[in-house]
Scaffold this active site. Structure first.
Site, PDB file in Angstrom:
ATOM      1  N   ASP A 140       0.827  -1.204   0.000  1.00  9.12           N
ATOM      2  CA  ASP A 140       0.000   0.000   0.000  1.00  9.12           C
ATOM      3  C   ASP A 140       0.865   1.259   0.000  1.00  9.12           C
ATOM      4  O   ASP A 140       1.978   1.243   0.520  1.00  9.12           O
ATOM      5  CB  ASP A 140      -0.892  -0.037   1.255  1.00  9.12           C
ATOM      6  CG  ASP A 140      -2.051   0.947   1.165  1.00  9.12           C
ATOM      7  OD1 ASP A 140      -2.306   1.495   0.070  1.00  9.12           O
ATOM      8  OD2 ASP A 140      -2.695   1.172   2.206  1.00  9.12           O
ATOM      9  N   ASN A 184     -10.725  -2.799  -6.169  1.00  5.47           N
ATOM     10  CA  ASN A 184      -9.941  -1.790  -6.901  1.00  5.47           C
ATOM     11  C   ASN A 184     -10.579  -1.349  -8.218  1.00  5.47           C
ATOM     12  O   ASN A 184     -10.195  -0.327  -8.787  1.00  5.47           O
ATOM     13  CB  ASN A 184      -8.510  -2.288  -7.156  1.00  5.47           C
ATOM     14  CG  ASN A 184      -7.627  -2.226  -5.926  1.00  5.47           C
ATOM     15  OD1 ASN A 184      -6.674  -2.996  -5.793  1.00  5.47           O
ATOM     16  ND2 ASN A 184      -7.913  -1.314  -5.010  1.00  5.47           N
TER      17      ASN A 184
HETATM   18  C1  FPP Z   1      -1.788   0.253  -3.346  1.00  4.77           C
HETATM   19  O1  FPP Z   1      -1.369   1.578  -3.336  1.00  4.77           O
HETATM   20  C2  FPP Z   1      -1.309  -0.434  -4.501  1.00  4.77           C
HETATM   21  C3  FPP Z   1      -2.087  -1.048  -5.465  1.00  4.77           C
HETATM   22  C4  FPP Z   1      -3.555  -1.065  -5.460  1.00  4.77           C
HETATM   23  C5  FPP Z   1      -1.487  -1.705  -6.605  1.00  4.77           C
HETATM   24  C6  FPP Z   1      -0.300  -2.551  -6.316  1.00  4.77           C
HETATM   25  C7  FPP Z   1       0.479  -2.611  -7.519  1.00  4.77           C
HETATM   26  C8  FPP Z   1       1.794  -2.541  -7.594  1.00  4.77           C
HETATM   27  C9  FPP Z   1       2.740  -2.491  -6.459  1.00  4.77           C
HETATM   28  C10 FPP Z   1       2.344  -2.507  -8.941  1.00  4.77           C
HETATM   29  C11 FPP Z   1       3.073  -3.656  -9.416  1.00  4.77           C
HETATM   30  C12 FPP Z   1       2.639  -4.991  -9.030  1.00  4.77           C
HETATM   31  C13 FPP Z   1       2.991  -6.058  -9.745  1.00  4.77           C
HETATM   32  C14 FPP Z   1       2.633  -7.431  -9.339  1.00  4.77           C
HETATM   33  C15 FPP Z   1       3.781  -5.903 -10.967  1.00  4.77           C
HETATM   34  P1  FPP Z   1      -2.479   2.688  -3.358  1.00  4.77           P
HETATM   35  O2  FPP Z   1      -2.730   3.058  -4.772  1.00  4.77           O
HETATM   36  O3  FPP Z   1      -3.690   2.219  -2.627  1.00  4.77           O
HETATM   37  O4  FPP Z   1      -1.794   3.858  -2.593  1.00  4.77           O
HETATM   38  P2  FPP Z   1      -2.490   4.960  -1.705  1.00  4.77           P
HETATM   39  O5  FPP Z   1      -3.115   4.240  -0.534  1.00  4.77           O
HETATM   40  O6  FPP Z   1      -1.360   5.835  -1.305  1.00  4.77           O
HETATM   41  O7  FPP Z   1      -3.502   5.646  -2.558  1.00  4.77           O
END
Ligand code: FPP
Length: 239
Positions: free
Chosen positions: A17, A65
């Site tokens: 996250d 998501n």
């Molecule tokens: C959460 O951060 C992250 C995600 C929903 C996506 C996870 C994806 C990756 C780490 C990219 C690559 C993964 C692979 C397997 C290649 P957020 O967007 O919720 O962050 P925030 O809470 O700060 O908004």
């Protein structure tokens, strides 16, 4: 070995996250953070053999998501495709066995084809077992497992009286994996967010403030050594 003895976690699950906030702090679009997050995935996977982690399960995209903006969702899907294409060779050669959990029905067929291919190409590997949760939700997984089970009962293949926790566990997406010993969530949020609900019944949790794109191998090692100093009792009294 007794269950209460200190060990390195065999199976670590991570809720990655904080990509969005990492990007926002730099005045960049959220996808910039997801790209930076993808680079960390490689670093953390590569660290596993040295750190004694045999199974690593990462939460890449949840069933919730899809509620994000269309730009972010399609950007993430493109990122997953590009990542799978560019990492395949490295993952095969590094001895990483890749699996995906989650509902594939809703995913673009070109992405599913890449997922199937990567699973097949790495199926003989055994150094590290990387499981990527993609369109995954713990409740959705239990609901899909229950559907399977009900179908078997309806077809007369399963006696309802014989159903116990193990019967359901064998129908989950994770049926070949051990339960996670440790679940890590980055970015300071202390929530499970529908991740491995069934499997983490006895897992330890570690919530770290670091945003995922800043989560280094060294910090991973520190979190694991913190786990080593805890005692797990699985509901029993201290021995
Ligand atoms: C959460 O951060 C992250 C995600 C929903 C996506 C996870 C994806 C990756 C780490 C990219 C690559 C993964 C692979 C397997 C290649 P957020 O967007 O919720 O962050 P925030 O809470 O700060 O908004």
């Amino acid at each position: 070995m007794g269950k209460s003895e200190k060990t390195t976690p065999e199976h670590v699950a991570i809720i990655m996250d904080g990509n969005g906030r990492w990007a926002q702090a730099r005045g960049k679009p959220r996808l910039f953070g997801h790209h930076a997050g993808a680079l960390r995935v490689r670093e953390i996977v590569e660290a596993c053999p040295d750190l004694g982690v045999k199974y690593l399960t990462i939460f890449a995209f949840s069933t919730e998501n899809w509620k994000r903006t269309q730009t972010e969702v399609s950007g993430l899907m493109k990122l997953f495709k590009r990542y799978l294409m560019s990492e395949t060779k490295q993952l095969v050669e590094a001895g990483v066995r890749v699996r995906f959990i989650g509902d594939r029905m809703k995913l673009d067929y070109t992405l599913v084809a890449l997922m199937d291919e990567l699973e097949l190409l790495t199926s003989d590997n055994d150094l590290v077992h990387l499981t990527v949760a993609l369109n995954y939700g713990g409740r959705d997984e239990v609901a899909r497992a229950t559907q399977r089970l009900c179908r078997e009962v309806a077809n007369g293949k399963l006696d309802p009286e014989s159903v116990d926790a193990e019967t359901l566990a064998r129908r989950l997406d994770t049926y070949v994996l051990p339960d996670p010993d440790l679940v890590i969530r980055t970015s300071g949020e202390a929530r499970i967010s529908n991740f491995l609900l069934w499997q983490s019944a006895y897992s330890e949790y570690e919530f770290v403030d670091t945003l995922w794109p800043d989560f280094t191998r060294d910090e991973f090692a520190r979190v694991l050594s913190g786990f080593n100093s805890r005692e797990r009792r699985y509901g029993a009294v201290p021995g």
